[in-house]
Design a protein around this motif. Sequence first.
Motif, short mmCIF file in Angstrom:
data_model
loop_
_atom_site.label_atom_id
_atom_site.label_comp_id
_atom_site.label_asym_id
_atom_site.label_seq_id
_atom_site.Cartn_x
_atom_site.Cartn_y
_atom_site.Cartn_z
N VAL A 161 -5.32 10.68 -1.81
CA VAL A 161 -4.20 12.64 -1.42
C VAL A 161 -3.18 11.82 -0.54
CG1 VAL A 161 -3.89 14.34 -1.05
CG2 VAL A 161 -5.79 13.86 -2.58
N LYS A 162 -1.85 11.70 -0.93
CA LYS A 162 -1.38 11.77 0.13
C LYS A 162 0.22 12.99 0.37
CE LYS A 162 2.79 9.47 2.02
NZ LYS A 162 4.01 9.10 1.19
N VAL A 163 -0.02 13.29 2.02
CA VAL A 163 0.31 14.06 2.24
C VAL A 163 1.92 14.06 2.94
CG1 VAL A 163 -0.92 14.65 3.89
CG2 VAL A 163 0.33 16.46 2.93
N THR A 181 0.38 7.05 8.18
CA THR A 181 1.19 5.91 7.24
C THR A 181 2.57 6.26 8.60
OG1 THR A 181 2.30 5.32 5.71
CG2 THR A 181 2.29 7.09 5.00
N HIS A 182 3.41 5.46 8.28
CA HIS A 182 4.81 5.35 9.00
C HIS A 182 3.49 5.84 10.84
CE1 HIS A 182 6.86 6.29 6.20
NE2 HIS A 182 6.51 7.68 5.92
N SER A 183 2.91 4.77 11.15
CA SER A 183 2.00 4.78 12.59
C SER A 183 3.79 4.76 13.83
CB SER A 183 0.96 3.86 12.30
OG SER A 183 0.21 4.30 10.93
N SER A 206 5.56 -1.53 2.76
CA SER A 206 7.49 -1.68 2.97
C SER A 206 7.70 0.18 2.73
CB SER A 206 7.92 -2.29 1.35
OG SER A 206 7.63 -1.34 0.25
N ASP A 207 7.24 0.81 2.27
CA ASP A 207 7.76 2.16 1.98
C ASP A 207 9.13 1.86 1.62
OD1 ASP A 207 8.09 5.07 1.95
OD2 ASP A 207 9.13 5.80 3.89
N ILE A 208 9.03 1.14 1.12
CA ILE A 208 10.27 0.39 -0.42
C ILE A 208 10.70 1.72 -1.38
CG2 ILE A 208 9.44 -0.61 -2.26
CD1 ILE A 208 12.58 -1.27 -0.51
N LEU A 241 0.90 -1.13 -0.06
CA LEU A 241 0.13 -0.30 0.06
C LEU A 241 0.76 1.17 -0.19
CD1 LEU A 241 -2.85 0.78 0.05
CD2 LEU A 241 -2.73 0.97 2.49
N HIS A 242 2.48 1.02 0.00
CA HIS A 242 3.25 2.41 0.35
C HIS A 242 3.85 1.46 -0.13
CE1 HIS A 242 4.80 5.53 3.01
NE2 HIS A 242 5.27 5.28 1.72
N CYS A 243 4.69 2.39 -1.26
CA CYS A 243 5.78 2.13 -1.64
C CYS A 243 6.15 3.47 -3.25
CB CYS A 243 6.16 1.06 -2.30
SG CYS A 243 5.20 0.13 -3.54
N HIS A 244 7.42 3.15 -3.82
CA HIS A 244 7.22 4.48 -4.13
C HIS A 244 8.60 3.85 -6.01
CE1 HIS A 244 7.09 7.67 -1.41
NE2 HIS A 244 7.75 6.89 -0.58
N VAL A 245 7.29 4.04 -6.43
CA VAL A 245 7.63 2.90 -7.64
C VAL A 245 7.30 4.05 -9.13
CG1 VAL A 245 6.32 1.21 -7.44
CG2 VAL A 245 5.07 2.58 -7.64
ZN LIG Z 1 6.98 7.10 1.50
#
Ligand SMILES: [Zn+2]
Length: 430
Positions: A195-197, A255-257, A320-322, A98-102
């Motif tokens: 939306v991401k912040v 996220t990053h809880s 992951s936030d990979i 749900l959270h990565c950088h692609v």
């Molecule tokens: Zn991230």
Amino acid sequence: MSGWSRRDFLALTGSATAATLSGRLTTSAEAAMGPADKFDLVIKGGDVLDPSQSLRGRRDIGIRWGVIEAIEPEIAAARALKTIDATGKLVTSGLIDLHCHVYPYGSAIGIPADELVQHQCTTTVVSAGDAGVNNLAALRRYIVAQSRARIYAFVHIANNGLSAFPVAELYNIDNAQMEACAMALAENPDFLIGVKVRMSENVIFKHGLEPLKRGIQACEMCGWPARMMVHIGGVETKELMSQILDLLRPGDVLTHSYSGAPNIGGAFTNIVQDGKLLPAALAAKQRGVMFDVGHGGGSFDFTVADVAIPGGCAPDTISSDIHVFSGNSPGMPYLPNVMSKFMMLGFSLEQVVAMATTAPAKIINRAPKIGTLQIGAPGDIAIMELVEGPVSFVDTRNNKRDGKAYLKPVQTVINGVPFGRPYQAPFAVR
Ligand SMILES: [Zn+2]
């Protein structure tokens, strides 16, 4: 269809109709396929785990035309055009991150989603704010369109997304253009989740709640129920952390809880402060805010999780936030490794698999049956090894913990087409 009789039409669709009437979700492949039809791919002999149907046991999975058509104790080898032997391996639905950088080539930190597959078994990934409204179309047209992995996205409230990373995107609040962001949401309801912040002090400086408020307004202007994904870790003040939590709506994603990162002055302003879980965090959890892990290179602290989880704030989703920086950090935040850390923290294998399949699928809510192995689901499969034995884990603040098992990626199938052998022709249709 003009030259066709209704009877011809029924003859063509009859098997599917009969399958529906007889309960296609629970019956065998013959309901949808003729008994002599062959599967394009059979994954044989694996230890199959599907939390969506409370299934655990040795099963063969038959895939035809990109779709799961059978999940049975035994599918005869004669019915398989190709076979993968999964004996002794764990077989789940393809993992969902749900959270990565692609967004390679378009944001400074992106990795090609397809390159992550061998390290993560991820068949569906969500770009967490890599693109803002100004470079979202390029993400869709040039990256998503040529990736085999399924990609969804949160659009950043900053119009430049993460293209300037590591330069902060919201020191200048003028980058947060809520009407333009709402337009992006309105135009991409099939692709965007919301939306991401990023609310850390080193991203928004002294702008307080304003970036989050603009993100929520964009969600509420766009015409469909868009979610916020709110990055925390080192927010400006202790009070601001509670105020952020108070603004989150049911269904929004924190996220990053379990971040333990300090703010610019070195103060710890996260959901656990002075050893205690913030009441605002528990209240957010209880009203339906989704708690996501987003491990990354600086955002996961065992000592925060130690207090938050028993205090009532367990994760809803493991992600992951990979990205190009976190992937090279000691915490090794590849999704199966992050799942393994939560097994070490006391969650069952079934729970961590659900938190990386069915739970994120429900948040994405854009494709039927992703995150499941149900009949009719896309042929997205993760094959992993559950390696039992002593293993050492490290978080992003150099705390070390010993575990007893970890998940090791072995093979991934997307839409019925394996990464690596055995290949098929034509290679892919989707
Ligand atoms: Zn991230």
